[in-house]
Design a protein around this motif. Structure first.
Motif, PDB file in Angstrom:
ATOM      1  N   GLU A 187      89.431  -5.449  13.081  1.00  0.00           N
ATOM      2  CA  GLU A 187      90.586  -6.333  13.276  1.00  0.00           C
ATOM      3  C   GLU A 187      91.351  -6.087  14.565  1.00  0.00           C
ATOM      4  OE1 GLU A 187      93.349  -6.741  10.148  1.00  0.00           O
ATOM      5  OE2 GLU A 187      91.907  -7.739   8.847  1.00  0.00           O
ATOM      6  N   ASP A 188      91.440  -4.817  14.988  1.00  0.00           N
ATOM      7  CA  ASP A 188      92.260  -4.511  16.166  1.00  0.00           C
ATOM      8  C   ASP A 188      91.508  -4.784  17.461  1.00  0.00           C
ATOM      9  OD1 ASP A 188      94.676  -3.683  14.938  1.00  0.00           O
ATOM     10  OD2 ASP A 188      93.685  -1.849  14.294  1.00  0.00           O
ATOM     11  N   ASP A 189      92.286  -5.164  18.512  1.00  0.00           N
ATOM     12  CA  ASP A 189      91.639  -5.431  19.795  1.00  0.00           C
ATOM     13  C   ASP A 189      91.327  -4.113  20.521  1.00  0.00           C
ATOM     14  OD1 ASP A 189      94.022  -4.701  21.440  1.00  0.00           O
ATOM     15  OD2 ASP A 189      94.873  -6.376  20.312  1.00  0.00           O
ATOM     16  N   ASP A 190      90.464  -4.221  21.554  1.00  0.00           N
ATOM     17  CA  ASP A 190      89.987  -3.022  22.268  1.00  0.00           C
ATOM     18  C   ASP A 190      91.139  -2.207  22.849  1.00  0.00           C
ATOM     19  OD1 ASP A 190      87.532  -3.808  21.626  1.00  0.00           O
ATOM     20  OD2 ASP A 190      86.965  -4.576  23.620  1.00  0.00           O
ATOM     21  N   GLU A 191      92.152  -2.938  23.347  1.00  0.00           N
ATOM     22  CA  GLU A 191      93.296  -2.257  23.990  1.00  0.00           C
ATOM     23  C   GLU A 191      94.029  -1.363  22.978  1.00  0.00           C
ATOM     24  OE1 GLU A 191      97.239  -3.621  26.297  1.00  0.00           O
ATOM     25  OE2 GLU A 191      95.654  -5.130  26.090  1.00  0.00           O
ATOM     26  N   THR A 192      94.271  -1.914  21.776  1.00  0.00           N
ATOM     27  CA  THR A 192      94.962  -1.148  20.727  1.00  0.00           C
ATOM     28  C   THR A 192      94.136   0.069  20.325  1.00  0.00           C
ATOM     29  OG1 THR A 192      95.756  -3.253  19.891  1.00  0.00           O
ATOM     30  CG2 THR A 192      96.035  -1.373  18.433  1.00  0.00           C
ATOM     31  N   ILE A 193      92.823  -0.154  20.170  1.00  0.00           N
ATOM     32  CA  ILE A 193      91.943   0.946  19.749  1.00  0.00           C
ATOM     33  C   ILE A 193      91.965   2.056  20.792  1.00  0.00           C
ATOM     34  CG2 ILE A 193      89.525   1.572  19.245  1.00  0.00           C
ATOM     35  CD1 ILE A 193      89.216  -1.208  17.995  1.00  0.00           C
ATOM     36  N   GLU A 194      91.906   1.653  22.073  1.00  0.00           N
ATOM     37  CA  GLU A 194      91.900   2.648  23.155  1.00  0.00           C
ATOM     38  C   GLU A 194      93.221   3.423  23.181  1.00  0.00           C
ATOM     39  OE1 GLU A 194      90.684   0.976  26.920  1.00  0.00           O
ATOM     40  OE2 GLU A 194      91.535   2.747  27.925  1.00  0.00           O
ATOM     41  N   GLU A 195      94.334   2.676  23.068  1.00  0.00           N
ATOM     42  CA  GLU A 195      95.661   3.306  23.095  1.00  0.00           C
ATOM     43  C   GLU A 195      95.807   4.298  21.938  1.00  0.00           C
ATOM     44  OE1 GLU A 195      98.942   0.724  22.292  1.00  0.00           O
ATOM     45  OE2 GLU A 195     100.381   2.001  23.326  1.00  0.00           O
ATOM     46  N   ASN A 196      95.368   3.876  20.741  1.00  0.00           N
ATOM     47  CA  ASN A 196      95.487   4.750  19.577  1.00  0.00           C
ATOM     48  C   ASN A 196      94.611   5.992  19.717  1.00  0.00           C
ATOM     49  OD1 ASN A 196      97.200   2.838  18.614  1.00  0.00           O
ATOM     50  ND2 ASN A 196      96.281   2.696  16.610  1.00  0.00           N
ATOM     51  N   ASN A 197      93.431   5.808  20.291  1.00  0.00           N
ATOM     52  CA  ASN A 197      92.555   6.968  20.494  1.00  0.00           C
ATOM     53  C   ASN A 197      93.159   7.956  21.481  1.00  0.00           C
ATOM     54  OD1 ASN A 197      90.362   6.837  18.755  1.00  0.00           O
ATOM     55  ND2 ASN A 197      89.389   5.245  19.981  1.00  0.00           N
ATOM     56  N   GLU A 198      93.797   7.407  22.536  1.00  0.00           N
ATOM     57  CA  GLU A 198      94.436   8.298  23.532  1.00  0.00           C
ATOM     58  C   GLU A 198      95.560   9.098  22.896  1.00  0.00           C
ATOM     59  OE1 GLU A 198      95.696   5.965  26.880  1.00  0.00           O
ATOM     60  OE2 GLU A 198      93.608   5.526  27.424  1.00  0.00           O
ATOM     61  N   LEU A 199      96.381   8.420  22.066  1.00  0.00           N
ATOM     62  CA  LEU A 199      97.502   9.108  21.420  1.00  0.00           C
ATOM     63  C   LEU A 199      96.995  10.122  20.396  1.00  0.00           C
ATOM     64  CD1 LEU A 199      99.871   6.048  21.080  1.00  0.00           C
ATOM     65  CD2 LEU A 199     100.400   8.130  22.337  1.00  0.00           C
ATOM     66  N   ARG A 200      95.924   9.772  19.710  1.00  0.00           N
ATOM     67  CA  ARG A 200      95.328  10.676  18.720  1.00  0.00           C
ATOM     68  C   ARG A 200      94.868  11.961  19.411  1.00  0.00           C
ATOM     69  NH1 ARG A 200      90.802   8.117  14.752  1.00  0.00           N
ATOM     70  NH2 ARG A 200      92.461   6.839  13.864  1.00  0.00           N
ATOM     71  N   ALA A 201      94.327  11.804  20.618  1.00  0.00           N
ATOM     72  CA  ALA A 201      93.817  12.974  21.356  1.00  0.00           C
ATOM     73  C   ALA A 201      94.951  13.906  21.793  1.00  0.00           C
ATOM     74  CB  ALA A 201      93.024  12.510  22.562  1.00  0.00           C
ATOM     75  N   LEU A 202      96.190  13.359  21.825  1.00  0.00           N
ATOM     76  CA  LEU A 202      97.329  14.197  22.245  1.00  0.00           C
ATOM     77  C   LEU A 202      97.875  15.044  21.092  1.00  0.00           C
ATOM     78  CD1 LEU A 202      99.544  11.872  24.455  1.00  0.00           C
ATOM     79  CD2 LEU A 202      98.134  13.764  25.222  1.00  0.00           C
ATOM     80  N   LEU A 203      97.551  14.678  19.869  1.00  0.00           N
ATOM     81  CA  LEU A 203      98.113  15.374  18.696  1.00  0.00           C
ATOM     82  C   LEU A 203      97.730  16.852  18.655  1.00  0.00           C
ATOM     83  CD1 LEU A 203      97.562  12.734  15.873  1.00  0.00           C
ATOM     84  CD2 LEU A 203      99.758  13.701  16.555  1.00  0.00           C
ATOM     85  N   PRO A 204      98.602  17.751  18.282  1.00  0.00           N
ATOM     86  CA  PRO A 204     100.037  17.579  18.078  1.00  0.00           C
ATOM     87  C   PRO A 204     100.761  17.468  19.426  1.00  0.00           C
ATOM     88  CG  PRO A 204      99.398  19.881  17.818  1.00  0.00           C
ATOM     89  CD  PRO A 204      98.149  19.135  18.080  1.00  0.00           C
TER      90      PRO A 204
END
Ligand SMILES: Nc1nc2c(ncn2[C@@H]2O[C@H](COP(=O)(O)OP(=O)(O)OP(=O)(O)O)[C@@H](O)[C@H]2O)c(=O)[nH]1
Ligand SMILES: [Mg+2]
Length: 335
Positions: free
Chosen positions: A215-232
């Motif tokens: 459902e999500d567009d490529d931009e959202t997926i990329e942004e979420n993956n980048e933020l996920r990689a920053l955790l914590p």
């Protein structure tokens, strides 16, 4: 009217309605609530002041500026700050909590925080059940819980694991490494990795920027993956400012140099702030309402149902008992 033009008409009306709602929201402002939790002295109150760009918790004046310090937080304190992000008014409620870890048994702290979160859900539940809604009702549910991890350099402590596991079912937990300036970049990267390994190993439910591949567009997926990689997220808090080359910046000043709060090479504060108050604000609100609150509501209502069933059984038992007593009495009288 042909079906296609009818649906186009309908779509146009829906779009207009959405724009009107959005405009109303922009005018009225969005309400968002963040809770800050972690051991004592990890910089929670300082972080709040840094996030809000104002002294929400002013320094205690001890005579000289050098001695001025923030007071230890001793009670759960919600404070609402009106601010503007990307042209949208934001009514931000920040809930500061007393640091725990001082006591051998931290059960009391855990329960106080859990009860605070559940009380806000109970308020909504009560409001939803009213025949006449209260127009002044204010939804105070916690949409994000920033959990401050001590920069030990080792891995998660028993206390961190226990807290996040217990509270993860009630709030969107975002793990944060406090006082990140106390580690060098290599140590910080290794610590982040170990914390995430612990989170996976202990199956701790955190907010990990969920997305839908279909459902999500490529931009959202990329942004979420980048933020996920920053955790914590690593954070540094400070209200002090210096002006360097005409540029004003918030930083912590040490004899060997400056740690800049908003410099993403120094820590993740600016990315955390942006995702929290802008890019992922709506997602955090939706997950709180559609999933966390819904789960609480189902659990609570089914428990109440079970309690009522138990009461009914008890009542049946009592009636039967009385009937047996009456029968026995009648038999004695007949003899
Ligand atoms: N090195 C470093 N020190 C910090 C940072 N943030 C805050 N401090 C300092 O840590 C001390 C405690 O900060 P507070 O913000 O009062 O900590 P707290 O978590 O609210 O403490 P409690 O209310 O007792 O739980 C203060 O001296 C702050 O100046 C940081 O990012 N790095
Ligand atoms: Mg405090």
């Amino acid at each position: 009217m042909p079906p296609s033009s009818k649906s186009a008409d309908g779509l146009a009306r829906t779009a207009m309605l959405a724009t009107t709602i959005r405009r109303k929201n922009i005018k009225k402002g969005l309400a968002f609530s963040v809770m800050i939790v972690g051991s004592t002295g990890l910089g929670k109150s300082t972080f709040i002041n840094t996030l809000c760009e104002s002294p929400v918790f002013p320094k205690k004046d001890c005579g000289s500026p050098e001695k001025a310090a923030l007071e230890k937080t001793v009670a759960i304190t919600p404070v609402t700050v009106e601010m503007e992000e990307d042209g949208i008014k934001l009514s931000l409620t920040i809930v500061d909590t007393p640091g725990f870890g001082d006591n051998i048994n931290n059960e009391g702290n855990f329960l106080d925080i859990l009860h605070y979160i559940e009380r806000q859900y109970d308020d909504i539940l009560a409001e939803e059940s009213r025949i006449k809604r209260n127009p002044k009702f204010y939804d105070n549910r916690v949409h994000a819980l920033l959990y401050f991890i001590a920069p030990t350099g080792h891995s998660l402590r028993e206390l961190d694991i226990e807290f996040m596991r217990r509270l993860g079912a009630r709030a969107n937990i975002i793990p944060v490494i406090a006082k990140a300036d106390s580690m060098n970049p290599t140590e910080l990267a290794a610590f982040k990795r170990r914390v995430m390994e612990d989170i996976a190993y202990y199956k701790i439910p955190i907010y990990n920027f969920p997305y839908d591949d279909e459902e999500d567009d490529d931009e959202t997926i990329e942004e979420n993956n980048e933020l996920r990689a920053l955790l914590p997220f690593s954070v540094v808090g400070s209200e002090d400012e210096v002006v360097l080359n005409g540029r004003r910046m918030r930083c912590r000043q040490y004899p060997w140099g400056l740690v800049e709060v908003d410099n993403s090479r120094h820590c993740d504060f600016s990315k955390l702030r942006y995702m929290l108050l802008s890019s992922h604000l709506q997602d955090l609100k939706e997950i709180t309402h559609d999933f966390l609150y819904e789960q609480y509501r189902t659990e609570k209502l089914s428990k109440e149902g079970e309690d009522e069933d138990d009461e009914l059984v008890d009542e049946d038992d009592r009636t039967e008992h009385r009937r047996q007593q009456e029968l026995a009495g009648a038999e004695v009288a007949a003899q």
